[in-house]
Design a protein around this motif. Sequence first.
Motif, PDB file in Angstrom:
ATOM      1  N   PHE A  43       0.797  -1.220   0.000  1.00  0.00           N
ATOM      2  CA  PHE A  43       0.000   0.000   0.000  1.00  0.00           C
ATOM      3  C   PHE A  43       0.838   1.283   0.000  1.00  0.00           C
ATOM      4  O   PHE A  43       0.288   2.373  -0.010  1.00  0.00           O
ATOM      5  CB  PHE A  43      -0.948   0.002   1.212  1.00  0.00           C
ATOM      6  CG  PHE A  43      -1.914  -1.131   1.202  1.00  0.00           C
ATOM      7  CD1 PHE A  43      -2.996  -1.147   0.334  1.00  0.00           C
ATOM      8  CD2 PHE A  43      -1.739  -2.217   2.052  1.00  0.00           C
ATOM      9  CE1 PHE A  43      -3.893  -2.195   0.315  1.00  0.00           C
ATOM     10  CE2 PHE A  43      -2.633  -3.281   2.045  1.00  0.00           C
ATOM     11  CZ  PHE A  43      -3.710  -3.272   1.172  1.00  0.00           C
ATOM     12  N   HIS A  44       2.159   1.145   0.040  1.00  0.00           N
ATOM     13  CA  HIS A  44       3.083   2.291   0.028  1.00  0.00           C
ATOM     14  C   HIS A  44       2.787   3.281   1.156  1.00  0.00           C
ATOM     15  O   HIS A  44       2.803   4.490   0.965  1.00  0.00           O
ATOM     16  CB  HIS A  44       3.070   2.994  -1.331  1.00  0.00           C
ATOM     17  CG  HIS A  44       3.343   2.059  -2.464  1.00  0.00           C
ATOM     18  ND1 HIS A  44       4.584   1.532  -2.695  1.00  0.00           N
ATOM     19  CD2 HIS A  44       2.518   1.530  -3.420  1.00  0.00           C
ATOM     20  CE1 HIS A  44       4.534   0.720  -3.741  1.00  0.00           C
ATOM     21  NE2 HIS A  44       3.290   0.705  -4.203  1.00  0.00           N
ATOM     22  N   LEU A  45       2.507   2.723   2.329  1.00  0.00           N
ATOM     23  CA  LEU A  45       2.214   3.526   3.517  1.00  0.00           C
ATOM     24  C   LEU A  45       3.250   3.248   4.602  1.00  0.00           C
ATOM     25  O   LEU A  45       3.666   2.105   4.790  1.00  0.00           O
ATOM     26  CB  LEU A  45       0.819   3.191   4.080  1.00  0.00           C
ATOM     27  CG  LEU A  45      -0.378   3.492   3.186  1.00  0.00           C
ATOM     28  CD1 LEU A  45      -1.638   2.902   3.802  1.00  0.00           C
ATOM     29  CD2 LEU A  45      -0.527   4.993   2.996  1.00  0.00           C
ATOM     30  N   GLY A  46       3.623   4.289   5.305  1.00  0.00           N
ATOM     31  CA  GLY A  46       4.515   4.114   6.446  1.00  0.00           C
ATOM     32  C   GLY A  46       3.710   3.921   7.718  1.00  0.00           C
ATOM     33  O   GLY A  46       2.584   4.394   7.832  1.00  0.00           O
ATOM     34  N   ALA A  47       4.287   3.224   8.670  1.00  0.00           N
ATOM     35  CA  ALA A  47       3.614   2.989   9.949  1.00  0.00           C
ATOM     36  C   ALA A  47       4.671   3.031  11.055  1.00  0.00           C
ATOM     37  O   ALA A  47       5.051   2.009  11.608  1.00  0.00           O
ATOM     38  CB  ALA A  47       2.888   1.661   9.930  1.00  0.00           C
ATOM     39  N   VAL A  48       5.152   4.230  11.354  1.00  0.00           N
ATOM     40  CA  VAL A  48       6.239   4.401  12.322  1.00  0.00           C
ATOM     41  C   VAL A  48       5.888   3.809  13.692  1.00  0.00           C
ATOM     42  O   VAL A  48       6.711   3.114  14.283  1.00  0.00           O
ATOM     43  CB  VAL A  48       6.660   5.885  12.425  1.00  0.00           C
ATOM     44  CG1 VAL A  48       7.701   6.087  13.508  1.00  0.00           C
ATOM     45  CG2 VAL A  48       7.188   6.365  11.074  1.00  0.00           C
ATOM     46  N   PRO A  49       4.686   4.045  14.225  1.00  0.00           N
ATOM     47  CA  PRO A  49       4.385   3.439  15.532  1.00  0.00           C
ATOM     48  C   PRO A  49       4.461   1.914  15.509  1.00  0.00           C
ATOM     49  O   PRO A  49       4.935   1.303  16.461  1.00  0.00           O
ATOM     50  CB  PRO A  49       2.955   3.895  15.835  1.00  0.00           C
ATOM     51  CG  PRO A  49       2.762   5.120  15.023  1.00  0.00           C
ATOM     52  CD  PRO A  49       3.592   4.926  13.789  1.00  0.00           C
ATOM     53  N   LEU A  50       4.024   1.314  14.412  1.00  0.00           N
ATOM     54  CA  LEU A  50       4.104  -0.145  14.316  1.00  0.00           C
ATOM     55  C   LEU A  50       5.552  -0.609  14.168  1.00  0.00           C
ATOM     56  O   LEU A  50       5.922  -1.665  14.689  1.00  0.00           O
ATOM     57  CB  LEU A  50       3.260  -0.653  13.145  1.00  0.00           C
ATOM     58  CG  LEU A  50       1.750  -0.546  13.320  1.00  0.00           C
ATOM     59  CD1 LEU A  50       1.024  -1.017  12.060  1.00  0.00           C
ATOM     60  CD2 LEU A  50       1.279  -1.320  14.537  1.00  0.00           C
ATOM     61  N   GLN A  51       6.364   0.167  13.466  1.00  0.00           N
ATOM     62  CA  GLN A  51       7.785  -0.162  13.366  1.00  0.00           C
ATOM     63  C   GLN A  51       8.425  -0.128  14.750  1.00  0.00           C
ATOM     64  O   GLN A  51       9.212  -1.004  15.099  1.00  0.00           O
ATOM     65  CB  GLN A  51       8.499   0.803  12.426  1.00  0.00           C
ATOM     66  CG  GLN A  51       8.145   0.594  10.969  1.00  0.00           C
ATOM     67  CD  GLN A  51       8.735   1.676  10.095  1.00  0.00           C
ATOM     68  OE1 GLN A  51       8.007   2.483   9.537  1.00  0.00           O
ATOM     69  NE2 GLN A  51      10.049   1.702   9.997  1.00  0.00           N
ATOM     70  N   ASP A  52       8.102   0.902  15.520  1.00  0.00           N
ATOM     71  CA  ASP A  52       8.593   0.961  16.897  1.00  0.00           C
ATOM     72  C   ASP A  52       8.094  -0.246  17.695  1.00  0.00           C
ATOM     73  O   ASP A  52       8.850  -0.854  18.456  1.00  0.00           O
ATOM     74  CB  ASP A  52       8.108   2.237  17.596  1.00  0.00           C
ATOM     75  CG  ASP A  52       8.928   3.467  17.267  1.00  0.00           C
ATOM     76  OD1 ASP A  52       9.994   3.334  16.623  1.00  0.00           O
ATOM     77  OD2 ASP A  52       8.500   4.565  17.672  1.00  0.00           O
TER      78      ASP A  52
END
Length: 183
Positions: A43-52
């Motif tokens: 989906f070409h979306l970032g998910a910084v909280p999930l990466q953390d």
Amino acid sequence: MRIIAAIVRAICGFNGFLGRIFSWFSLGIVLVCFVVVTLRYVFHLGAVPLQDLYVWLNGMMFMGIAGYTLMRDGHVRVDVFYRDAPTRRRALVDMVGAVVFVAPFLVVLTVWSLPYVERSWALREGSANVGGLPGLYILKSFVLVFVAVIGLQALAMFLRGVLVLAGSEELLPDRLRYSGGEG
């Protein structure tokens, strides 16, 4: 000796409980990582909280199960003196290791990490990543959880050695006894 055996059983029971709880974090890590990868590459979306989150879950899991791993003999060990040793020698090696190596390591780790954790709590520190998770201070506190669970398990190892040397290892259930050694 029965009190010592009860303490060993209680510590090992506690670390066993934590091991079972924190082992479930591995499933969470896989699922969150899957979601992050799917969001990013499909989906070409970032998910910084999930990466953390999956990094933090990994850190909490490994710090939380350290005592369980020590109880199960899962840590790296120099096997030259231990593998084929009789039970009494293994007990002595564990006792010396707990006092000479583990205890000083935990003291140094506590002395150096306590100000680090206290500062993080005072600042209510969050992720260094923009848009990341708040509450990094909770993750940093797991250094002290590590100290506690390893310290407790080292005490249990030492006390198990006392039971072996006193000829009272039979007060422990089979799962907490030394296996494979003679006398």
